[in-house]
Design a protein around this motif. Sequence first.
Motif, PDB file in Angstrom:
ATOM      1  N   GLY A  52      31.087  35.390  41.762  1.00 27.82           N
ATOM      2  CA  GLY A  52      31.925  35.503  42.939  1.00 27.82           C
ATOM      3  C   GLY A  52      33.256  34.803  42.779  1.00 27.82           C
ATOM      4  N   PHE A  53      34.078  34.992  43.799  1.00 31.65           N
ATOM      5  CA  PHE A  53      35.401  34.390  43.854  1.00 31.65           C
ATOM      6  C   PHE A  53      35.615  33.823  45.245  1.00 31.65           C
ATOM      7  CE2 PHE A  53      35.566  37.325  40.400  1.00 31.65           C
ATOM      8  CZ  PHE A  53      36.337  36.682  39.449  1.00 31.65           C
ATOM      9  N   GLY A  93      40.621  43.348  32.393  1.00 30.54           N
ATOM     10  CA  GLY A  93      41.313  43.785  33.600  1.00 30.54           C
ATOM     11  C   GLY A  93      40.408  44.343  34.673  1.00 30.54           C
ATOM     12  N   GLN A  94      39.089  44.284  34.475  1.00 25.15           N
ATOM     13  CA  GLN A  94      38.155  44.852  35.439  1.00 25.15           C
ATOM     14  C   GLN A  94      37.278  43.778  36.066  1.00 25.15           C
ATOM     15  OE1 GLN A  94      38.028  48.231  36.326  1.00 25.15           O
ATOM     16  NE2 GLN A  94      39.939  48.239  35.191  1.00 25.15           N
ATOM     17  N   SER A  95      37.847  42.637  36.375  1.00 27.45           N
ATOM     18  CA  SER A  95      37.054  41.581  37.018  1.00 27.45           C
ATOM     19  C   SER A  95      36.745  41.987  38.458  1.00 27.45           C
ATOM     20  CB  SER A  95      37.814  40.252  37.005  1.00 27.45           C
ATOM     21  OG  SER A  95      38.867  40.280  37.956  1.00 27.45           O
ATOM     22  N   MET A  96      35.764  41.347  39.026  1.00 29.38           N
ATOM     23  CA  MET A  96      35.404  41.621  40.409  1.00 29.38           C
ATOM     24  C   MET A  96      36.602  41.346  41.322  1.00 29.38           C
ATOM     25  SD  MET A  96      32.411  40.015  42.903  1.00 29.38           S
ATOM     26  CE  MET A  96      31.738  39.160  41.560  1.00 29.38           C
ATOM     27  N   LEU A  97      37.360  40.274  41.039  1.00 30.20           N
ATOM     28  CA  LEU A  97      38.509  39.928  41.869  1.00 30.20           C
ATOM     29  C   LEU A  97      39.600  41.000  41.777  1.00 30.20           C
ATOM     30  CD1 LEU A  97      39.789  37.910  43.799  1.00 30.20           C
ATOM     31  CD2 LEU A  97      40.725  36.706  41.804  1.00 30.20           C
ATOM     32  N   MET A  99      39.170  44.165  41.036  1.00 28.70           N
ATOM     33  CA  MET A  99      38.668  45.364  41.727  1.00 28.70           C
ATOM     34  C   MET A  99      38.737  45.176  43.238  1.00 28.70           C
ATOM     35  SD  MET A  99      35.626  46.962  39.434  1.00 28.70           S
ATOM     36  CE  MET A  99      34.892  45.526  38.684  1.00 28.70           C
ATOM     37  N   TYR A 100      38.452  43.971  43.719  1.00 29.56           N
ATOM     38  CA  TYR A 100      38.550  43.677  45.150  1.00 29.56           C
ATOM     39  C   TYR A 100      39.996  43.873  45.627  1.00 29.56           C
ATOM     40  CZ  TYR A 100      39.057  40.965  49.398  1.00 29.56           C
ATOM     41  OH  TYR A 100      39.378  40.576  50.665  1.00 29.56           O
ATOM     42  N   LYS A 101      40.926  43.305  44.877  1.00 27.99           N
ATOM     43  CA  LYS A 101      42.339  43.409  45.271  1.00 27.99           C
ATOM     44  C   LYS A 101      42.832  44.850  45.224  1.00 27.99           C
ATOM     45  CE  LYS A 101      43.719  38.735  43.955  1.00 27.99           C
ATOM     46  NZ  LYS A 101      44.541  37.929  43.008  1.00 27.99           N
ATOM     47  N   GLN A 102      42.263  45.669  44.330  1.00 31.35           N
ATOM     48  CA  GLN A 102      42.629  47.079  44.228  1.00 31.35           C
ATOM     49  C   GLN A 102      41.813  47.952  45.189  1.00 31.35           C
ATOM     50  OE1 GLN A 102      41.883  47.884  40.091  1.00 31.35           O
ATOM     51  NE2 GLN A 102      43.466  46.467  39.410  1.00 31.35           N
ATOM     52  N   ILE A 111      31.692  40.623  51.215  1.00 28.84           N
ATOM     53  CA  ILE A 111      32.938  39.922  51.478  1.00 28.84           C
ATOM     54  C   ILE A 111      32.729  39.093  52.730  1.00 28.84           C
ATOM     55  CG2 ILE A 111      35.396  40.169  51.970  1.00 28.84           C
ATOM     56  CD1 ILE A 111      34.953  43.041  50.536  1.00 28.84           C
ATOM     57  N   LEU A 112      32.752  37.778  52.546  1.00 31.17           N
ATOM     58  CA  LEU A 112      32.586  36.846  53.653  1.00 31.17           C
ATOM     59  C   LEU A 112      33.957  36.302  54.010  1.00 31.17           C
ATOM     60  CD1 LEU A 112      29.934  36.736  51.770  1.00 31.17           C
ATOM     61  CD2 LEU A 112      29.379  34.767  53.144  1.00 31.17           C
ATOM     62  N   ARG A 113      34.233  36.244  55.296  1.00 31.41           N
ATOM     63  CA  ARG A 113      35.542  35.749  55.744  1.00 31.41           C
ATOM     64  C   ARG A 113      35.343  34.722  56.844  1.00 31.41           C
ATOM     65  NH1 ARG A 113      37.050  41.506  55.181  1.00 31.41           N
ATOM     66  NH2 ARG A 113      38.504  41.596  53.442  1.00 31.41           N
ATOM     67  N   GLY A 114      36.291  33.804  56.889  1.00 26.76           N
ATOM     68  CA  GLY A 114      36.259  32.797  57.930  1.00 26.76           C
ATOM     69  C   GLY A 114      37.500  31.937  57.883  1.00 26.76           C
ATOM     70  N   ARG A 115      37.396  30.809  58.544  1.00 25.53           N
ATOM     71  CA  ARG A 115      38.545  29.922  58.675  1.00 25.53           C
ATOM     72  C   ARG A 115      38.072  28.482  58.681  1.00 25.53           C
ATOM     73  NH1 ARG A 115      43.346  30.865  62.877  1.00 25.53           N
ATOM     74  NH2 ARG A 115      44.416  28.900  62.592  1.00 25.53           N
ATOM     75  N   LEU A 116      38.792  27.642  57.988  1.00 29.77           N
ATOM     76  CA  LEU A 116      38.591  26.202  58.087  1.00 29.77           C
ATOM     77  C   LEU A 116      39.485  25.739  59.214  1.00 29.77           C
ATOM     78  CD1 LEU A 116      37.653  23.411  57.005  1.00 29.77           C
ATOM     79  CD2 LEU A 116      39.682  23.432  55.568  1.00 29.77           C
TER      80      LEU A 116
END
Length: 190
Positions: A52-53, A93-97, A99-102, A111-116
């Motif tokens: 993961g990233f 050039g095919q990292s998970m990160l 591919m996510y950005k593309q 994909i987990l999202r949140g805020r500190l």
Amino acid sequence: EKMQVHFDVRWSDGPLRFTGKLEVLPQALPQVLELAMYDDYINYYGFPRELGFIRTKRLLQQEWHGDRLIEVIIPRVSLEGCAAQFRVNAVPGQSMLSMYKQKRMRDHMFILRGRLSMLDNRALVELRHRDERGNLTVAFQARRVKTKHSHAWRVGFTHPLSAFQTFCILLALHTGELQQQPTRSAPSPP
């Protein structure tokens, strides 16, 4: 010349052993911090898996300079334990990160999202993802607590996160705090 910063994480519980790595990636923007989670390269394939990233983005606000948006991108894991596999440098050039950005292969990722943010003068983080029905589900929650001797974190996590990924998220939060502190310059020679 910039140093490459990483953490080696070793886990041993009786016969169970695990070694992983959390690596701070080169920064393209000063307000964005990206970290990569890998497992040990000693496995069947001979090179590590991407576990993961973590991406944090500092928000500029008057009240507290520490507010950050957080994204955690991890391989999709079923409740039965089957997981998508992403290999480090298996295809350049095919990292998970990347591919996510593309916006590619996202059906193989959580994909987990949140805020500190601050609540009652204490840091609070909550990360959510959309389940198969489209509902938001909390997968990670952490709150800074004051103890007698230090400021610790109280943490809770659930599927799809592993203990290693959870620990890496906490390290990423700490790394972000360190980067916000003013740097000390070396004293001038007399």
